[in-house]
Design a protein around this motif. Structure first.
Motif, PDB file in Angstrom:
ATOM      1  N   VAL A   1       0.872  -1.173   0.000  1.00 19.04           N
ATOM      2  CA  VAL A   1       0.000   0.000   0.000  1.00 19.04           C
ATOM      3  C   VAL A   1       0.908   1.222   0.000  1.00 19.04           C
ATOM      4  N   THR A   2       0.729   2.082  -0.993  1.00 17.70           N
ATOM      5  CA  THR A   2       1.582   3.254  -1.167  1.00 17.70           C
ATOM      6  C   THR A   2       0.739   4.518  -1.083  1.00 17.70           C
ATOM      7  N   ASP A   3       1.295   5.527  -0.403  1.00 13.38           N
ATOM      8  CA  ASP A   3       0.627   6.821  -0.338  1.00 13.38           C
ATOM      9  C   ASP A   3       1.657   7.918  -0.500  1.00 13.38           C
ATOM     10  N   GLU A   4       1.184   9.136  -0.689  1.00 17.83           N
ATOM     11  CA  GLU A   4       2.051  10.302  -0.853  1.00 17.83           C
ATOM     12  C   GLU A   4       2.038  11.157   0.404  1.00 17.83           C
ATOM     13  N   GLY A   5       1.796  10.543   1.549  1.00 15.40           N
ATOM     14  CA  GLY A   5       1.684  11.264   2.807  1.00 15.40           C
ATOM     15  C   GLY A   5       3.031  11.658   3.363  1.00 15.40           C
ATOM     16  N   SER A   6       3.048  11.922   4.637  1.00 16.51           N
ATOM     17  CA  SER A   6       4.257  12.379   5.307  1.00 16.51           C
ATOM     18  C   SER A   6       5.297  11.260   5.383  1.00 16.51           C
ATOM     19  N   PRO A   7       6.571  11.621   5.568  1.00 18.87           N
ATOM     20  CA  PRO A   7       7.620  10.608   5.670  1.00 18.87           C
ATOM     21  C   PRO A   7       7.374   9.661   6.836  1.00 18.87           C
ATOM     22  N   LEU A   8       7.975   8.475   6.752  1.00 15.62           N
ATOM     23  CA  LEU A   8       7.828   7.478   7.802  1.00 15.62           C
ATOM     24  C   LEU A   8       8.342   8.014   9.126  1.00 15.62           C
ATOM     25  N   THR A   9       7.540   7.834  10.159  1.00 13.18           N
ATOM     26  CA  THR A   9       7.962   8.224  11.503  1.00 13.18           C
ATOM     27  C   THR A   9       7.387   7.223  12.476  1.00 13.18           C
ATOM     28  N   GLY A  10       7.901   7.231  13.679  1.00 13.68           N
ATOM     29  CA  GLY A  10       7.313   6.416  14.736  1.00 13.68           C
ATOM     30  C   GLY A  10       7.718   4.969  14.678  1.00 13.68           C
ATOM     31  N   THR A  11       7.043   4.175  15.517  1.00 11.01           N
ATOM     32  CA  THR A  11       7.329   2.756  15.639  1.00 11.01           C
ATOM     33  C   THR A  11       6.052   1.974  15.492  1.00 11.01           C
ATOM     34  N   LEU A  12       6.120   0.692  15.706  1.00  8.81           N
ATOM     35  CA  LEU A  12       4.937  -0.160  15.627  1.00  8.81           C
ATOM     36  C   LEU A  12       3.879   0.283  16.613  1.00  8.81           C
ATOM     37  N   GLY A  13       2.697   0.552  16.122  1.00 13.51           N
ATOM     38  CA  GLY A  13       1.600   0.907  16.997  1.00 13.51           C
ATOM     39  C   GLY A  13       1.833   2.237  17.697  1.00 13.51           C
ATOM     40  N   ALA A  14       0.842   2.669  18.385  1.00 11.85           N
ATOM     41  CA  ALA A  14       0.960   3.918  19.135  1.00 11.85           C
ATOM     42  C   ALA A  14       1.564   3.619  20.493  1.00 11.85           C
ATOM     43  N   PRO A  15       2.463   4.486  20.959  1.00  8.60           N
ATOM     44  CA  PRO A  15       3.049   4.259  22.275  1.00  8.60           C
ATOM     45  C   PRO A  15       1.958   4.185  23.334  1.00  8.60           C
ATOM     46  N   GLY A  16       2.018   3.171  24.169  1.00  6.63           N
ATOM     47  CA  GLY A  16       1.069   3.035  25.258  1.00  6.63           C
ATOM     48  C   GLY A  16      -0.329   2.639  24.837  1.00  6.63           C
ATOM     49  N   ALA A  17      -0.504   2.153  23.607  1.00  8.12           N
ATOM     50  CA  ALA A  17      -1.832   1.734  23.173  1.00  8.12           C
ATOM     51  C   ALA A  17      -2.204   0.463  23.922  1.00  8.12           C
ATOM     52  N   GLY A  18      -3.113   0.592  24.844  1.00  7.96           N
ATOM     53  CA  GLY A  18      -3.532  -0.556  25.644  1.00  7.96           C
ATOM     54  C   GLY A  18      -4.585  -1.369  24.915  1.00  7.96           C
ATOM     55  N   LEU A  19      -4.998  -2.454  25.550  1.00  7.91           N
ATOM     56  CA  LEU A  19      -5.991  -3.330  24.941  1.00  7.91           C
ATOM     57  C   LEU A  19      -7.329  -2.639  24.727  1.00  7.91           C
ATOM     58  N   LYS A  20      -7.637  -1.621  25.528  1.00  8.66           N
ATOM     59  CA  LYS A  20      -8.921  -0.925  25.403  1.00  8.66           C
ATOM     60  C   LYS A  20      -8.856   0.288  24.491  1.00  8.66           C
ATOM     61  N   ALA A  21      -7.665   0.625  23.997  1.00  5.93           N
ATOM     62  CA  ALA A  21      -7.530   1.772  23.095  1.00  5.93           C
ATOM     63  C   ALA A  21      -8.236   1.457  21.780  1.00  5.93           C
ATOM     64  N   GLU A  22      -8.783   2.491  21.145  1.00  4.05           N
ATOM     65  CA  GLU A  22      -9.506   2.293  19.895  1.00  4.05           C
ATOM     66  C   GLU A  22      -8.589   2.196  18.693  1.00  4.05           C
ATOM     67  N   GLY A  23      -7.355   2.612  18.808  1.00  5.07           N
ATOM     68  CA  GLY A  23      -6.449   2.565  17.671  1.00  5.07           C
ATOM     69  C   GLY A  23      -5.031   2.341  18.126  1.00  5.07           C
ATOM     70  N   GLY A  24      -4.114   2.285  17.146  1.00  8.88           N
ATOM     71  CA  GLY A  24      -2.708   2.194  17.464  1.00  8.88           C
ATOM     72  C   GLY A  24      -2.125   0.804  17.447  1.00  8.88           C
ATOM     73  N   ARG A  25      -2.940  -0.204  17.140  1.00 10.77           N
ATOM     74  CA  ARG A  25      -2.420  -1.573  17.139  1.00 10.77           C
ATOM     75  C   ARG A  25      -2.384  -2.192  15.750  1.00 10.77           C
ATOM     76  N   GLY A  26      -2.699  -1.428  14.720  1.00  9.07           N
ATOM     77  CA  GLY A  26      -2.821  -1.977  13.375  1.00  9.07           C
ATOM     78  C   GLY A  26      -1.563  -2.638  12.856  1.00  9.07           C
ATOM     79  N   LEU A  27      -0.415  -1.963  12.964  1.00  4.30           N
ATOM     80  CA  LEU A  27       0.818  -2.556  12.451  1.00  4.30           C
ATOM     81  C   LEU A  27       1.292  -3.716  13.317  1.00  4.30           C
ATOM     82  N   VAL A  28       0.966  -3.690  14.604  1.00  2.88           N
ATOM     83  CA  VAL A  28       1.278  -4.833  15.461  1.00  2.88           C
ATOM     84  C   VAL A  28       0.468  -6.039  14.996  1.00  2.88           C
ATOM     85  N   LEU A  29      -0.767  -5.814  14.622  1.00  8.59           N
ATOM     86  CA  LEU A  29      -1.622  -6.883  14.099  1.00  8.59           C
ATOM     87  C   LEU A  29      -1.077  -7.416  12.779  1.00  8.59           C
ATOM     88  N   VAL A  30      -0.676  -6.523  11.884  1.00  9.52           N
ATOM     89  CA  VAL A  30      -0.082  -6.941  10.612  1.00  9.52           C
ATOM     90  C   VAL A  30       1.156  -7.795  10.879  1.00  9.52           C
TER      91      VAL A  30
END
Length: 150
Positions: free
Chosen positions: A88-117
């Motif tokens: 999947v390719t996009d023209e968005g901002s450069p790559l930043t960050g790490t897998l998932g959102a920092p501190g994304a707990g089990l009840k968080a609504e987002g931030g676990r997508g790449l961990v799932l992948v």
């Protein structure tokens, strides 16, 4: 009309057929990408990969839709008798960050997508832009049977 540009697709040493879909960055893009990949896997008799592929492509396209201002989202799939690789390719901002959102707990609504992948794919990765396209990024995953180890 947009000029055609090349997009990084991870090399597939096993070969295969290549399919491409270009989507406008709208709320329906994840569903359209999911249906596209599902159809490819059903036709190529990879029924055992459909569920994982649907989850992974939905996560990547949803990220591109929600977190970039890209006008177009490109989905490339290489399908062979053993594996499928989806980029999947996009023209968005450069790559930043790490897998998932920092501190994304089990009840968080987002931030676990790449961990799932990462948990579903045999392999996955990212590639950032170059001098001509500094904001371009590609995120890919491969599903299928692992290669036997010697």
């Amino acid at each position: 009309m947009t000029a055609a540009t090349s997009t990084f697709v991870p090399p597939n040493p096993l070969g295969g057929e290549i399919y491409r879909l270009t989507l406008p960055n709208t709320a329906s893009a994840p569903r359209l990408a999911r249906d596209f990949v599902t159809s490819l896997l059903e036709v190529s008799r990879h029924l055992g990969l459909v569920d994982d592929a649907r989850i992974c492509v939905t996560e990547l396209v949803t990220n591109a839709h929600r977190h970039t201002g890209t006008p177009l989202i490109r989905v490339h799939a290489t399908v062979n008798r053993k594996r499928v690789t989806v980029t999947v390719t996009d023209e968005g901002s450069p790559l930043t960050g790490t897998l998932g959102a920092p501190g994304a707990g089990l009840k968080a609504e987002g931030g676990r997508g790449l961990v799932l992948v990462e948990s579903l794919a045999l392999a996955w990765g990212t590639r950032g832009g170059d001098r001509r396209h500094p904001g371009r990024k590609a995120v890919w995953f491969t599903l299928g049977r692992p290669e036997p180890t010697p």
